[in-house]
Design an enzyme around this catalytic site. Structure first.
Site, PDB file in Angstrom:
ATOM      1  N   GLY A  11       0.839  -1.216   0.000  1.00 20.09           N
ATOM      2  CA  GLY A  11       0.000   0.000   0.000  1.00 20.09           C
ATOM      3  C   GLY A  11       0.863   1.251   0.000  1.00 20.09           C
ATOM      4  O   GLY A  11       0.620   2.200   0.753  1.00 20.09           O
ATOM      5  N   GLY A  14      -0.415   4.891   0.168  1.00 21.71           N
ATOM      6  CA  GLY A  14      -1.359   5.247   1.240  1.00 21.71           C
ATOM      7  C   GLY A  14      -0.740   6.198   2.262  1.00 21.71           C
ATOM      8  O   GLY A  14       0.467   6.440   2.255  1.00 21.71           O
ATOM      9  N   ARG A  38      -1.260  -1.857  -6.097  1.00 19.97           N
ATOM     10  CA  ARG A  38      -2.180  -2.681  -6.891  1.00 19.97           C
ATOM     11  C   ARG A  38      -1.793  -2.672  -8.366  1.00 19.97           C
ATOM     12  O   ARG A  38      -1.312  -1.643  -8.854  1.00 19.97           O
ATOM     13  CB  ARG A  38      -3.579  -2.065  -6.872  1.00 19.97           C
ATOM     14  CG  ARG A  38      -4.350  -2.154  -5.644  1.00 19.97           C
ATOM     15  CD  ARG A  38      -5.614  -1.333  -5.936  1.00 19.97           C
ATOM     16  NE  ARG A  38      -6.350  -1.014  -4.736  1.00 19.97           N
ATOM     17  CZ  ARG A  38      -7.261  -1.794  -4.206  1.00 19.97           C
ATOM     18  NH1 ARG A  38      -7.523  -2.966  -4.744  1.00 19.97           N
ATOM     19  NH2 ARG A  38      -7.920  -1.412  -3.140  1.00 19.97           N
ATOM     20  N   ALA A 125      -0.977  -5.474  15.388  1.00 15.86           N
ATOM     21  CA  ALA A 125      -1.574  -4.627  16.429  1.00 15.86           C
ATOM     22  C   ALA A 125      -2.411  -3.541  15.774  1.00 15.86           C
ATOM     23  O   ALA A 125      -2.018  -2.984  14.741  1.00 15.86           O
ATOM     24  CB  ALA A 125      -0.488  -3.997  17.294  1.00 15.86           C
ATOM     25  N   HIS A 158     -11.218  10.124  14.617  1.00 16.31           N
ATOM     26  CA  HIS A 158     -10.277   9.940  13.500  1.00 16.31           C
ATOM     27  C   HIS A 158     -10.671  10.831  12.325  1.00 16.31           C
ATOM     28  O   HIS A 158     -11.806  11.301  12.236  1.00 16.31           O
ATOM     29  CB  HIS A 158     -10.258   8.480  13.028  1.00 16.31           C
ATOM     30  CG  HIS A 158      -9.458   7.572  13.911  1.00 16.31           C
ATOM     31  ND1 HIS A 158     -10.009   6.937  14.997  1.00 16.31           N
ATOM     32  CD2 HIS A 158      -8.145   7.216  13.887  1.00 16.31           C
ATOM     33  CE1 HIS A 158      -9.076   6.214  15.598  1.00 16.31           C
ATOM     34  NE2 HIS A 158      -7.934   6.372  14.950  1.00 16.31           N
ATOM     35  N   LYS A 162     -11.203   7.588   7.365  1.00 19.55           N
ATOM     36  CA  LYS A 162     -11.135   6.264   8.018  1.00 19.55           C
ATOM     37  C   LYS A 162     -12.385   5.451   7.685  1.00 19.55           C
ATOM     38  O   LYS A 162     -13.500   5.961   7.780  1.00 19.55           O
ATOM     39  CB  LYS A 162     -10.958   6.415   9.532  1.00 19.55           C
ATOM     40  CG  LYS A 162     -10.776   5.065  10.237  1.00 19.55           C
ATOM     41  CD  LYS A 162     -10.104   5.185  11.568  1.00 19.55           C
ATOM     42  CE  LYS A 162      -9.952   3.843  12.267  1.00 19.55           C
ATOM     43  NZ  LYS A 162      -9.040   2.930  11.552  1.00 19.55           N
ATOM     44  N   GLY A 168      -9.285   0.125  15.519  1.00 19.23           N
ATOM     45  CA  GLY A 168      -8.518  -1.000  16.075  1.00 19.23           C
ATOM     46  C   GLY A 168      -8.028  -0.690  17.476  1.00 19.23           C
ATOM     47  O   GLY A 168      -8.024  -1.555  18.363  1.00 19.23           O
ATOM     48  N   THR A 169      -7.635   0.554  17.683  1.00 16.47           N
ATOM     49  CA  THR A 169      -7.154   0.966  19.010  1.00 16.47           C
ATOM     50  C   THR A 169      -8.271   0.896  20.041  1.00 16.47           C
ATOM     51  O   THR A 169      -8.076   0.415  21.165  1.00 16.47           O
ATOM     52  CB  THR A 169      -6.637   2.420  18.946  1.00 16.47           C
ATOM     53  OG1 THR A 169      -5.752   2.524  17.841  1.00 16.47           O
ATOM     54  CG2 THR A 169      -5.942   2.811  20.232  1.00 16.47           C
TER      55      THR A 169
END
Ligand SMILES: NC(=O)C1=CN([C@@H]2O[C@H](COP(=O)(O)OP(=O)(O)OC[C@H]3O[C@@H](n4cnc5c(N)ncnc54)[C@H](OP(=O)(O)O)[C@@H]3O)[C@@H](O)[C@H]2O)C=CC1
Ligand SMILES: O=C(O)C1=N[C@H](C(=O)O)C[C@H](O)C1
Length: 269
Positions: A11, A14, A38, A125, A158, A162, A168-169
């Site tokens: 990515g 990104g 990609r 993580a 965020h 997003k 995730g956090t």
């Protein structure tokens, strides 16, 4: 002279991809071995440094993951769930350490990652920063010290781009709170209240998400009782904290036994 571990960034174009490329290129502990995008992406075949608007870095962007991974000791991957699952199998095949920062993973994605981790080192993580991982430990301890008279709420903010919620956090923090309280997050989680919800159910762990502007990432864990509140807060103001953590994880993973690790293992928390 020993060569530095070579790392591939997936990515590449990104927000995190570009941050990771800059972090690795500036490091004296690792070298940038490849950059992936990609098929059909405008960057494929071009020098990644020039694509990012700077000088050449001597690495051409490729769309062939297997070829890129075969020449690397590590893959750092902040992309999207389906891509990450595919990269996990390929990185395991190449015996490269796979560092996964991608969030929004469903149980079936995690099962596929677990399968790949039987053959290779995976560090995953939802947040790679030192500060958040420390906050996760603090959250667990505070939840352990308090009873269900203290309502637990996780609030996160965020940027407008997003795509997943809760972050995730937020899920890591909720998981830690649940562990501290001796319940499962699946049992306790209440997310996205709307309409006539009724009064708050005792013992639940609530999640709320705000999306807007360019907020890098903000997380509060609120412990609210009658007459007092404790708020544990982390504010991210620069994505380098995630990139530095991911680089640390890729270096830590070299020479570890195959398995599914997290940043607690890397940071020794
Ligand atoms: N764990 C942590 O510490 C952190 C985790 N994250 C997570 O990292 C992920 C990426 O975040 P961010 O950089 O902001 O997102 P971006 O959308 O800016 O970047 C994602 C990149 O992945 C690429 N990508 C997606 N699917 C594929 C695929 N199938 N093959 C190849 N490339 C693909 C995208 O390409 P395209 O544009 O063509 O789709 C894009 O270049 C998110 O899940 C985010 O939550 C973010 C920050 C910290
Ligand atoms: O998408 C992001 O930007 C971030 N994602 C991670 C998350 O879902 O918690 C980490 C960080 O908060 C930034």
């Amino acid at each position: 002279m020993q060569t530095l571990p070579g790392l591939v960034v997936t990515g590449a174009s990104g927000r995190m991809g570009q941050m990771l490329i800059r972090t690795i290129a500036a490091s004296d502990k690792a070298r940038l071995a490849g950059c992936l995008e990609r098929p059909g992406h405008a960057w494929v075949g071009r020098d990644v440094g020039e694509c990012m608007g700077g000088g050449p870095l001597g690495v051409l962007v490729t769309d062939d993951p297997l070829e890129a991974f075969a020449q690397a000791q590590g893959v750092i991957d902040f992309t999207a769930p389906a891509a990450t699952v595919a990269f996990a199998a390929l990185a395991a095949q190449a015996r490269a350490v796979h560092v996964i920062g991608t969030t929004g993973l469903e149980p079936e994605h995690i099962a596929a990652i677990e399968a790949a981790a039987r053959h290779a080192v995976i560090v995953r993580a939802g947040n790679m920063s030192l500060g958040v991982n420390l906050l996760v430990r603090l959250t667990q301890k505070v939840a352990q010290a308090l009873d269900a008279d203290w309502d637990i709420e996780v609030v996160e903010a965020h940027h407008r781009m997003k795509v997943d919620a809760p972050s995730g956090t937020a899920l890591m923090l909720g998981q830690a709170a649940a562990e501290g309280r001796g319940v499962t997050l699946e049992q306790a989680m209440v997310s996205g209240r709307d309409g006539i919800t009724g009064a708050r159910e005792r013992g639940t762990i609530g999640f709320s998400a705000i999306r807007g502007g360019d907020v890098v990432g903000e997380h509060d864990v609120i412990f609210a009782a009658d007459g007092e509140r404790i708020v544990l807060r982390h504010l991210a103001t620069d994505r380098t904290i995630f990139a530095r953590g991911a680089l640390k994880a890729a270096l830590w993973g070299q020479g570890q036994k195959p398995g599914h690790y997290d940043m607690m293992d890397v940071l020794g928390l």
